[in-house]
Design a protein around this motif. Structure first.
Motif, PDB file in Angstrom:
ATOM      1  N   GLU A   9       3.808   3.639   7.569  1.00 59.82           N
ATOM      2  CA  GLU A   9       4.776   4.597   8.101  1.00 59.82           C
ATOM      3  C   GLU A   9       4.336   6.052   7.926  1.00 59.82           C
ATOM      4  OE1 GLU A   9       6.510   0.771   7.671  1.00 59.82           O
ATOM      5  OE2 GLU A   9       5.746   2.007   6.030  1.00 59.82           O
ATOM      6  N   ASN A  10       3.641   6.389   6.844  1.00 57.13           N
ATOM      7  CA  ASN A  10       3.287   7.795   6.615  1.00 57.13           C
ATOM      8  C   ASN A  10       1.788   8.084   6.743  1.00 57.13           C
ATOM      9  OD1 ASN A  10       2.143   6.836   4.211  1.00 57.13           O
ATOM     10  ND2 ASN A  10       3.418   8.069   2.865  1.00 57.13           N
ATOM     11  N   PHE A  11       0.981   7.079   7.004  1.00 59.47           N
ATOM     12  CA  PHE A  11      -0.474   7.245   7.020  1.00 59.47           C
ATOM     13  C   PHE A  11      -0.923   8.255   8.078  1.00 59.47           C
ATOM     14  CE2 PHE A  11      -4.834   6.337   8.080  1.00 59.47           C
ATOM     15  CZ  PHE A  11      -5.417   6.162   6.841  1.00 59.47           C
ATOM     16  N   GLU A  12      -0.535   8.034   9.311  1.00 59.26           N
ATOM     17  CA  GLU A  12      -0.996   8.887  10.417  1.00 59.26           C
ATOM     18  C   GLU A  12      -0.582  10.344  10.194  1.00 59.26           C
ATOM     19  OE1 GLU A  12      -3.104   9.656  13.854  1.00 59.26           O
ATOM     20  OE2 GLU A  12      -2.961   7.738  12.820  1.00 59.26           O
ATOM     21  N   GLU A  13       0.651  10.556   9.817  1.00 60.47           N
ATOM     22  CA  GLU A  13       1.146  11.917   9.571  1.00 60.47           C
ATOM     23  C   GLU A  13       0.377  12.588   8.437  1.00 60.47           C
ATOM     24  OE1 GLU A  13       5.173  14.122   7.950  1.00 60.47           O
ATOM     25  OE2 GLU A  13       5.355  12.117   8.801  1.00 60.47           O
ATOM     26  N   THR A  14       0.093  11.836   7.393  1.00 57.85           N
ATOM     27  CA  THR A  14      -0.634  12.391   6.244  1.00 57.85           C
ATOM     28  C   THR A  14      -2.051  12.780   6.639  1.00 57.85           C
ATOM     29  OG1 THR A  14       0.679  11.051   4.716  1.00 57.85           O
ATOM     30  CG2 THR A  14      -1.411  11.916   3.885  1.00 57.85           C
ATOM     31  N   VAL A  15      -2.736  11.906   7.353  1.00 60.50           N
ATOM     32  CA  VAL A  15      -4.133  12.163   7.728  1.00 60.50           C
ATOM     33  C   VAL A  15      -4.238  13.290   8.747  1.00 60.50           C
ATOM     34  CG1 VAL A  15      -6.156  11.159   8.858  1.00 60.50           C
ATOM     35  CG2 VAL A  15      -4.959   9.882   7.094  1.00 60.50           C
ATOM     36  N   THR A  16      -3.355  13.319   9.737  1.00 56.92           N
ATOM     37  CA  THR A  16      -3.457  14.354  10.766  1.00 56.92           C
ATOM     38  C   THR A  16      -2.921  15.698  10.279  1.00 56.92           C
ATOM     39  OG1 THR A  16      -1.352  13.692  11.762  1.00 56.92           O
ATOM     40  CG2 THR A  16      -3.362  12.743  12.701  1.00 56.92           C
ATOM     41  N   GLY A  17      -2.074  15.696   9.251  1.00 59.47           N
ATOM     42  CA  GLY A  17      -1.484  16.930   8.764  1.00 59.47           C
ATOM     43  C   GLY A  17      -2.232  17.570   7.615  1.00 59.47           C
ATOM     44  N   SER A  18      -3.378  17.039   7.242  1.00 56.85           N
ATOM     45  CA  SER A  18      -4.131  17.550   6.092  1.00 56.85           C
ATOM     46  C   SER A  18      -5.598  17.716   6.462  1.00 56.85           C
ATOM     47  CB  SER A  18      -4.012  16.571   4.922  1.00 56.85           C
ATOM     48  OG  SER A  18      -2.662  16.287   4.645  1.00 56.85           O
ATOM     49  N   GLU A  19      -6.214  18.769   5.942  1.00 58.11           N
ATOM     50  CA  GLU A  19      -7.628  18.994   6.263  1.00 58.11           C
ATOM     51  C   GLU A  19      -8.510  17.924   5.618  1.00 58.11           C
ATOM     52  OE1 GLU A  19     -11.283  22.175   5.778  1.00 58.11           O
ATOM     53  OE2 GLU A  19      -9.364  22.651   4.857  1.00 58.11           O
ATOM     54  N   ILE A  20      -8.287  17.680   4.316  1.00 58.76           N
ATOM     55  CA  ILE A  20      -9.089  16.684   3.598  1.00 58.76           C
ATOM     56  C   ILE A  20      -8.153  15.677   2.939  1.00 58.76           C
ATOM     57  CG2 ILE A  20     -10.748  16.257   1.743  1.00 58.76           C
ATOM     58  CD1 ILE A  20     -11.811  19.097   2.144  1.00 58.76           C
ATOM     59  N   VAL A  21      -8.443  14.407   3.167  1.00 56.53           N
ATOM     60  CA  VAL A  21      -7.671  13.331   2.553  1.00 56.53           C
ATOM     61  C   VAL A  21      -8.654  12.347   1.933  1.00 56.53           C
ATOM     62  CG1 VAL A  21      -5.966  11.504   2.902  1.00 56.53           C
ATOM     63  CG2 VAL A  21      -5.866  13.557   4.316  1.00 56.53           C
ATOM     64  N   LEU A  22      -8.477  12.067   0.643  1.00 57.82           N
ATOM     65  CA  LEU A  22      -9.219  10.992  -0.007  1.00 57.82           C
ATOM     66  C   LEU A  22      -8.267   9.818  -0.132  1.00 57.82           C
ATOM     67  CD1 LEU A  22     -11.188  12.728  -2.896  1.00 57.82           C
ATOM     68  CD2 LEU A  22     -12.001  12.082  -0.651  1.00 57.82           C
ATOM     69  N   ILE A  23      -8.765   8.628   0.124  1.00 56.81           N
ATOM     70  CA  ILE A  23      -7.918   7.436   0.077  1.00 56.81           C
ATOM     71  C   ILE A  23      -8.571   6.395  -0.816  1.00 56.81           C
ATOM     72  CG2 ILE A  23      -6.786   5.629   1.410  1.00 56.81           C
ATOM     73  CD1 ILE A  23      -7.151   7.523   3.873  1.00 56.81           C
ATOM     74  N   ASP A  24      -7.795   5.941  -1.785  1.00 58.22           N
ATOM     75  CA  ASP A  24      -8.214   4.880  -2.693  1.00 58.22           C
ATOM     76  C   ASP A  24      -7.513   3.598  -2.253  1.00 58.22           C
ATOM     77  OD1 ASP A  24      -8.947   3.291  -4.879  1.00 58.22           O
ATOM     78  OD2 ASP A  24      -7.467   4.198  -6.223  1.00 58.22           O
ATOM     79  N   PHE A  25      -8.282   2.647  -1.724  1.00 55.11           N
ATOM     80  CA  PHE A  25      -7.748   1.323  -1.397  1.00 55.11           C
ATOM     81  C   PHE A  25      -7.878   0.487  -2.664  1.00 55.11           C
ATOM     82  CE2 PHE A  25      -8.864   3.032   2.706  1.00 55.11           C
ATOM     83  CZ  PHE A  25      -7.876   2.563   3.549  1.00 55.11           C
ATOM     84  N   TRP A  26      -6.758  -0.045  -3.169  1.00 55.51           N
ATOM     85  CA  TRP A  26      -6.733  -0.692  -4.466  1.00 55.51           C
ATOM     86  C   TRP A  26      -5.713  -1.829  -4.481  1.00 55.51           C
ATOM     87  CZ3 TRP A  26      -2.588  -0.684  -8.010  1.00 55.51           C
ATOM     88  CH2 TRP A  26      -1.433  -0.070  -7.529  1.00 55.51           C
ATOM     89  N   ALA A  27      -5.669  -2.560  -5.592  1.00 52.65           N
ATOM     90  CA  ALA A  27      -4.635  -3.571  -5.841  1.00 52.65           C
ATOM     91  C   ALA A  27      -4.418  -3.666  -7.346  1.00 52.65           C
ATOM     92  CB  ALA A  27      -5.052  -4.929  -5.281  1.00 52.65           C
ATOM     93  N   ALA A  28      -3.208  -4.004  -7.740  1.00 51.36           N
ATOM     94  CA  ALA A  28      -2.848  -4.038  -9.165  1.00 51.36           C
ATOM     95  C   ALA A  28      -3.658  -5.068  -9.949  1.00 51.36           C
ATOM     96  CB  ALA A  28      -1.352  -4.314  -9.311  1.00 51.36           C
ATOM     97  N   TRP A  29      -4.064  -6.161  -9.308  1.00 51.03           N
ATOM     98  CA  TRP A  29      -4.791  -7.224 -10.005  1.00 51.03           C
ATOM     99  C   TRP A  29      -6.276  -6.900 -10.198  1.00 51.03           C
ATOM    100  CZ3 TRP A  29      -8.760  -8.581  -6.954  1.00 51.03           C
ATOM    101  CH2 TRP A  29      -8.607  -8.444  -5.565  1.00 51.03           C
ATOM    102  N   CYS A  30      -6.750  -5.821  -9.592  1.00 48.87           N
ATOM    103  CA  CYS A  30      -8.176  -5.475  -9.571  1.00 48.87           C
ATOM    104  C   CYS A  30      -8.547  -4.645 -10.800  1.00 48.87           C
ATOM    105  CB  CYS A  30      -8.462  -4.713  -8.273  1.00 48.87           C
ATOM    106  SG  CYS A  30     -10.038  -3.858  -8.207  1.00 48.87           S
ATOM    107  N   GLY A  31      -9.352  -5.214 -11.695  1.00 47.55           N
ATOM    108  CA  GLY A  31      -9.773  -4.512 -12.907  1.00 47.55           C
ATOM    109  C   GLY A  31     -10.491  -3.195 -12.631  1.00 47.55           C
ATOM    110  N   PRO A  32     -11.525  -3.189 -11.770  1.00 40.22           N
ATOM    111  CA  PRO A  32     -12.205  -1.922 -11.471  1.00 40.22           C
ATOM    112  C   PRO A  32     -11.254  -0.882 -10.851  1.00 40.22           C
ATOM    113  CG  PRO A  32     -13.591  -3.758 -10.822  1.00 40.22           C
ATOM    114  CD  PRO A  32     -12.249  -4.340 -11.203  1.00 40.22           C
ATOM    115  N   CYS A  33     -10.268  -1.345 -10.077  1.00 44.75           N
ATOM    116  CA  CYS A  33      -9.281  -0.424  -9.495  1.00 44.75           C
ATOM    117  C   CYS A  33      -8.477   0.245 -10.600  1.00 44.75           C
ATOM    118  CB  CYS A  33      -8.312  -1.171  -8.571  1.00 44.75           C
ATOM    119  SG  CYS A  33      -9.073  -1.954  -7.144  1.00 44.75           S
TER     120      CYS A  33
END
Length: 123
Positions: A9-33
């Motif tokens: 719901e907020n992805f497109e607005e966040t990416v288009t409304g900001s010059e630089i966006v870093l995104i961390d794709f993660w999951a709670a079960w993931c140790g390295p995450c």
């Protein structure tokens, strides 16, 4: 700036409304995450002009699928709606800072010219 939970719901607005966006794709079960999380949060505090987003791949499988995320954590950097970096693996603090410096230093006008020239050459 605290990290932002990104959803379909907020992805497109966040990416288009900001010059630089870093995104961390993660999951709670993931140790390295979980190990990378505090590093990412600390970087977010140090760079308030950058949006640091997090996508929980378990809760947002559509976003993970749209970006063909097959391994987590995956870090993606978007500047001016252009993906400049997308790699799996947790980064140590200095490597994350180096990546942020590289993303900031990209000449986006030059990048667009190169992309246009490449597209014209294929057309």
């Amino acid at each position: 700036m605290p990290t932002v939970e990104l959803t379909k719901e907020n992805f497109e607005e966040t990416v288009t409304g900001s010059e630089i966006v870093l995104i961390d794709f993660w999951a709670a079960w993931c140790g390295p995450c979980r190990m990378f999380g505090p590093i990412y949060e600390k970087a977010a505090e140090g760079h308030p002009d950058i949006v640091f987003g997090k996508v929980d791949t378990e809760v947002q499988p559509e976003l993970a699928g749209a970006f063909q995320i097959s391994s987590i954590p995956t870090l993606m950097a978007i500047r001016d709606r252009t993906v400049l970096y997308a790699q799996p693996g947790a980064l140590p603090p200095q490597a994350l800072e180096d990546l942020i410096a590289r993303i900031r230093s990209v000449d986006m006008d030059d990048l667009r010219r190169q992309a246009a020239a490449g597209a014209a050459g294929r057309g």
